[in-house]
Design an enzyme around this catalytic site. Structure first.
Site, PDB file in Angstrom:
ATOM      1  N   ARG A 166       0.821  -1.222   0.000  1.00  0.00           N
ATOM      2  CA  ARG A 166       0.000   0.000   0.000  1.00  0.00           C
ATOM      3  C   ARG A 166       0.852   1.268   0.000  1.00  0.00           C
ATOM      4  NH1 ARG A 166      -2.346  -3.654  -1.224  1.00  0.00           N
ATOM      5  NH2 ARG A 166      -4.230  -4.577  -0.364  1.00  0.00           N
ATOM      6  N   SER A 215     -10.845   0.194   3.924  1.00  0.00           N
ATOM      7  CA  SER A 215      -9.980  -0.400   4.946  1.00  0.00           C
ATOM      8  C   SER A 215      -9.228   0.698   5.697  1.00  0.00           C
ATOM      9  CB  SER A 215      -8.987  -1.360   4.302  1.00  0.00           C
ATOM     10  OG  SER A 215      -9.654  -2.460   3.732  1.00  0.00           O
ATOM     11  N   GLU A 285      -4.094   2.965   6.978  1.00  0.00           N
ATOM     12  CA  GLU A 285      -4.116   2.803   5.521  1.00  0.00           C
ATOM     13  C   GLU A 285      -4.829   3.993   4.887  1.00  0.00           C
ATOM     14  OE1 GLU A 285      -5.976  -0.252   2.178  1.00  0.00           O
ATOM     15  OE2 GLU A 285      -5.041  -1.083   3.963  1.00  0.00           O
TER      16      GLU A 285
END
Length: 292
Positions: A166, A215, A285
């Site tokens: 990510r 998320s 995130e």
């Protein structure tokens, strides 16, 4: 501000443009007409003015004090997806994951089905190395076109993006305006079946009909964020108008009129409780931008 051919709006509300439906204004919101318009604008913009790209706003908390500088939003002119050959698509930075995966299906290109489940644009998930259901952007990306803060247009191959989980090494103010993705030959019916499976799995497990941000925390090595949050007793935890989803504990929800401060504070409380319970320090995130 430099002259533009697109649309430049001062004091633009950002809450309607992000999934959480909260947060302050952009000092300036720029929707360029094309790549050249974006290049000219950035080249003429004072170097000390911050620049941030905004896609679908799905993985983002815009803080209540708003975002200083310029927020760039790529519109329809950046949303085209075309087939280059039997395995490759050329995708505009403003194209959605749904459009990319559907075009891949229609072109008989397999391997891009997971993009159906990423609620963002090409520019966003290329920057973040977005992924789901066992695949990531790094598995399909050939290269991408990026307008850097100086206004220069550069093409960066996969090897130069420094992808990790990510994360990429794209610099602040750099805006992904296009990308090439490569899959493999497949049958459209089988590709559609896989997309249907992914859609059903998302619908069953995630609070898709709520005001959420996707998320919230990255999965730590060897663990799942949602399990750690659940074990720390945070399922359904509330703070003001913000709540940890009962359906999926790695999702935060705006239950009504939550402020961004409440949403972020709830996330920090979850991080505190998880650290206390398991010793694991969860990493955000969701991107958090702007002034408190």
């Amino acid at each position: 501000m430099p002259p533009v051919r697109g649309k430049l709006t001062p004091d633009a509300p950002l809450a309607p443009l992000v999934w959480f439906k909260s947060g302050g204004k952009a000092q300036w919101l720029f929707e360029p007409k094309d790549v050249a318009d974006l290049q000219d604008f950035l080249a003429g913009l004072a170097p000390d003015v911050p620049v941030m790209a905004l896609g679908l706003g799905s993985n983002l908390i815009v803080r209540d004090g708003g975002v200083p500088g310029v927020v760039v939003r790529l519109g329809k002119n950046f949303s085209k997806v075309t087939r280059i050959d039997d395995q490759t698509l050329d995708c505009g930075g403003g194209a959605s994951g749904i459009l990319v995966s559907s075009t891949a299906r229609d072109s008989g290109i397999a391997g891009l089905e997971f993009l159906r489940s990423i609620p963002g644009t090409v520019g966003g998930f290329v920057r973040m190395n977005g992924g789901a259901y066992g695949r990531e952007v790094k598995d399909i990306l050939i290269d991408c076109d990026v307008v850097i803060r100086s206004g220069e247009l550069v093409t960066m191959p996969l090897s130069e993006l420094g992808y990790t989980y990510r994360h990429s090494e794209l610099t602040d103010g750099a805006i992904v305006v296009a990308a090439r993705f490569r899959g493999e030959a497949g049958e459209p019916s089988a590709i559609q079946a896989e997309m249907d499976r992914i859609s059903a799995a998302r619908e069953a497990s995630q609070p898709l009909r709520s005001k959420t941000g996707g998320s919230t925390f990255k999965n730590p090595d060897g663990a799942k964020a949602w399990e750690l949050v659940d074990k720390a007793g945070c399922r359904g935890l509330t703070l003001g108008g913000a709540q940890v989803s009962e359906k999926h504990t790695n999702f935060l929800i705006n239950t009504g009129a939550a402020t961004s401060a409440e949403i972020e504070a709830l996330g920090e409380e979850v991080r505190r409780r998880v650290k206390e319970q398991s010793g694991v320090e969860l990493q955000w995130e969701i991107q958090r931008v702007g002034k408190q």
